[in-house]
Scaffold this active site. Structure first.
Site, PDB file in Angstrom:
ATOM      1  CE1 TYR A   1       0.749   1.157   4.462  1.00  0.00           C
ATOM      2  CE2 TYR A   1       0.952  -1.226   4.276  1.00  0.00           C
ATOM      3  CZ  TYR A   1       1.193  -0.041   4.964  1.00  0.00           C
ATOM      4  OH  TYR A   1       1.878  -0.076   6.146  1.00  0.00           O
TER       5      TYR A   1
ATOM      6  N   PRO B   1       6.952   3.378   3.484  1.00  0.00           N
ATOM      7  CG  PRO B   1       8.644   1.958   4.206  1.00  0.00           C
ATOM      8  CD  PRO B   1       8.316   2.970   3.182  1.00  0.00           C
ATOM      9  CG  HIS B   2       2.641   5.058   6.109  1.00  0.00           C
ATOM     10  ND1 HIS B   2       2.880   4.899   4.754  1.00  0.00           N
ATOM     11  CD2 HIS B   2       1.300   5.133   6.250  1.00  0.00           C
ATOM     12  CE1 HIS B   2       1.720   4.908   4.113  1.00  0.00           C
ATOM     13  NE2 HIS B   2       0.740   5.035   4.999  1.00  0.00           N
ATOM     14  CB  ALA B   3       2.180   1.282  10.827  1.00  0.00           C
TER      15      ALA B   3
END
Length: 147
Positions: free
Chosen positions: A55, A65-67
């Site tokens: 995603y 990238p991350h959350a």
């Protein structure tokens, strides 16, 4: 400016990583080391990738990238890894990825300026190409200084 967030301590340049997990780990490690995120933040990115795919691959050769903030973000931060040979993230239209910005955001608003600067950079094909070819941290800082 991106140089408010990116400095020599959170830039990593490598020739090769065996897989996307290693590339993401290299990108997130400076965030862990600086106390911006808890170690579980990395696992949250892996878990989300497995659930919904890559995603965070935003365009050709670029990933961020991350959350979610509640997955271990302590304060907003950014780091960068350049993978000279590129790495497959299983993003059909955008592999291989060469530029990996790891993002940690404490909430949905505090990082808006950072995201705006990154989006301008991502739209500048010449700078993206320069970043891919950087061999030193100083080269990276020079390339992003205008954003």
């Amino acid at each position: 400016m991106l140089t408010d967030w990116i400095n020599e301590s959170n830039i990593n340049i490598v020739e090769h990583t065996p897989d996307w997990q290693q590339a993401v780990a290299l990108a997130v490690q400076p965030l862990i080391d600086s106390g911006a995120v808890e170690p579980r933040y990395l696992q949250a990115i892996y878990d989300m990738h497995r659930e919904i795919g890559p995603y965070y691959v935003l365009g050709e050769g670029i990933a961020m990238p991350h959350a979610r903030p509640e997955e271990g973000v302590i304060h907003t931060a950014l780091s960068l890894v350049i993978v000279s040979e590129g790495v497959e993230f299983h993003s059909e239209d955008n592999d291989p990825v060469y530029i990996v910005f790891a993002l940690a955001a404490i909430d949905s608003d505090s990082h808006i300026e950072m995201i705006a600067s990154l989006s301008h950079l991502f739209c500048d094909d010449e700078v993206v190409q320069k970043l891919r070819q950087c061999h030193s941290k100083e080269d990276v800082l020079q390339a992003i200084r205008q954003y």
